[in-house]
Design a protein around this motif. Structure first.
Motif: not given
Ligand code: FAD
Ligand code: NAI
Length: 467
Positions: A233, A236, A251, A258, A260-261
């Motif tokens: 990822y 991020h 997270q 946006e 993500i978890t």
């Protein structure tokens, strides 16, 4: 009161190498280490244990390819993590014992305890039994290294939310290891646990992993690791890391905002390291510390106090063991009246994954930013006889040379054994070799080193032979 020509605080690769060089040059030398084992981060919780686990897990990963080589295994092949970690510890203990042997052999006084300045020429050593001894020093070398850093909102509990230190001695293979930071530690230790069977996810703030290296290396390593099952990822930013019992939730937010978890059972925080000066009382000696926490030094590694020097992770520059060693040697030689020099551009960087990643000199990004005109010669491992024989087909060697003079400006490689191959590039660049110089040297056949020659041929009028 005991008196020494040189007192070194910290026994990592910077400190202990400096102590040996000081002793070789005839100085009465003492080294202070707060832990009971010598060797610092590198030997105890860094380079050596991580490479031991990389080696063990590599053997396990290789077994999967045995059948391709016509080797049939009967029965189940299993990982015994406890034994693997015990072996790692035995390697560490032996290596640290080796440093003690070297201290004794060179008649260096080893003092166990926390060193702190009383003033510029006196250092107090606080021992574990509560006693303290003050020693006198004509010169002091600060080699106190670094510690893992974190993010303000993360609570490292050393059980489930961990740093590299705990990741080197986990009690079990994680089901899902979430790694925060796709730098060297995250990727190396990520590959260890990926090979041992964990699901591994890497969350990286920048747009690529190993962002300090040439982007072509990041791209190829990402491709290979994705093939092996690692999840990435990138771009991020981690926003929160929470633990509930055995579960860890991370997270992160991407550039579009946006979230993500990720749910896992362990989170490894690997977002860099900070210089370590806690308890040193540097101010009592007049030693300045920068806003970033580094001890300020001039080109001779001398601090704001003229008889005090600092080396390794605690000063500016790459946090690498061999950089610390070179600096340790340099300071000892300066104290002896010599005129040593380090070319920081030629300190190689290596990531010990498989394929290994190694580089020296300028990246393409740096050359572009500086407006330097350069040419590129690249050679893929898959075109190499030796790589085909062993089945190590991933990777390439890339040589960047000055467009006009042909001088080698940077060498970037990913592939089997590049951690060792990079030494050829360092030698070549130390001697200001041109790409053509390398291309005209005989390289044994069949070896991985032929990729260096072929890349040099490619940089020299596109003359690679085997593509
Ligand atoms: P350190 O090795 O950190 O040693 C400092 C020592 O000083 C410590 O032992 C500390 O206890 C002691 N100390 C601190 N303050 C005091 C005090 N006041 N009194 C007494 N003692 C004190 N680098 C590489 O080049 N190759 C690798 O493969 C590599 N792998 C790594 C893997 C991991 C997981 C980690 C965490 C690091 C790795 N590194 C690697 C980085 C490398 O470990 C460091 O760059 C190197 O150890 C720095 O050496 P140093 O001598 O500056 O400090
Ligand atoms: P690093 O600096 O290599 O990587 C840290 C990574 O974390 C960077 O890619 C950074 O962009 C990312 N990051 C920072 N904040 C973040 C956030 N909020 N969210 C997501 N990602 C974030 O540091 P690392 O891996 O911790 O290693 C520390 C030092 O140890 C390095 O300087 C390295 O030189 C040394 N080391 C060297 C090794 C080797 O030579 N093979 C092996 C391991 C460590």
């Amino acid at each position: 009161m005991s008196s020494f020509d040189v007192v070194i605080i910290g026994s990592g690769p910077g400190g202990y190498v400096s102590a040996i060089r000081c002793a070789q040059l005839g100085f009465k030398t003492a080294i202070i280490e707060k832990y009971s084992t010598l060797g610092g981060t590198c030997l105890n919780v860094g380079c050596i244990p991580s490479k031991a686990l990389l080696a063990s897990s590599h053997h396990y990963a290789e077994i999967k390819h045995f059948e391709d080589h016509g080797i049939e295994l009967s029965g189940e092949v299993k990982v015994n993590l406890e034994k693997m970690i015990a072996r790692k510890q035995a390697v560490v203990d032996q290596t640290s014992g080796g440093v003690k042997f070297l201290m004794d052999k060179n008649k260096i006084t080893v003092l166990e305890g926390m060193g702190s300045f009383v003033d510029a020429t006196h250092v107090a050593v606080a021992k574990a039994d509560g006693t303290s001894e003050t020693i006198e020093a004509k010169n002091v070398i600060i080699a106190t290294g670094s510690k893992p850093s974190s993010l303000p909102f993360i609570k490292i509990d050393k059980e489930r939310i961990i740093t590299s230190t705990e990741a080197l001695k986990l009690p079990e293979v994680p089901k899902h290891l979430i790694i925060i930071g796709g730098g060297v530690i995250g990727i190396e230790l990520g590959q260890v646990y990926l090979r041992l069977g964990a699901q591994v996810s890497v969350v990286e703030y920048l747009d690529r992993i190993i962002p300090g290296m040439d982007s072509s290396l990041s791209k190829e390593l990402t491709k290979v690791l994705k093939k092996q099952g690692m999840k990435f990822y990138v771009s991020h930013k981690v926003k929160s890391v929470e633990r509930a019992g055995e579960a860890v939730t991370v997270q992160a937010e991407n550039a579009k905002g946006e979230t993500i978890t990720l749910e896992g059972d362990y989170a490894l925080v690997a977002v860099g390291r900070r210089p370590y000066t806690d308890g040193l009382n540097a101010d009592k000696a007049g030693v300045k510390i920068s806003e970033r926490g580094q001890i300020e030094v001039n080109d001779h590694l001398q601090t704001s106090a003229s008889n005090i020097y600092a080396i390794g992770d605690v000063v500016r520059g790459a946090m690498l063991a061999h950089k610390a060693e070179e600096e340790g040697t340099m300071v000892a030689e300066i104290l002896a009246g010599q005129k040593p020099h380090i070319d920081y551009n030629l300190i190689p960087g290596v990531v010990y994954t498989w394929p290994e990643v190694a580089a020296v000199g300028q990246t393409e990004e740096q050359l572009k930013a500086a407006g330097t005109k350069y040419k590129v010669g690249s050679f893929p491992f898959k075109a190499l006889g030796r790589a085909r024989a062993s089945g190590d087909l991933d990777g390439f060697v890339k040589i960047l040379a000055d467009e006009k003079t042909d001088e080698v400006l940077g060498v970037h490689m990913i592939g089997a054994r590049t951690a060792d191959l990079i030494a050829e590039a360092v030698v070549a660049m130390e001697y200001k070799a041109s790409a053509e110089d390398i291309s005209r040297m005989s390289h044994a056949h069949p070896t991985f080193a032929e990729a260096v020659k072929e890349a040099a041929l490619a940089a020299t009028d596109n003359r690679a032979l085997h593509v």
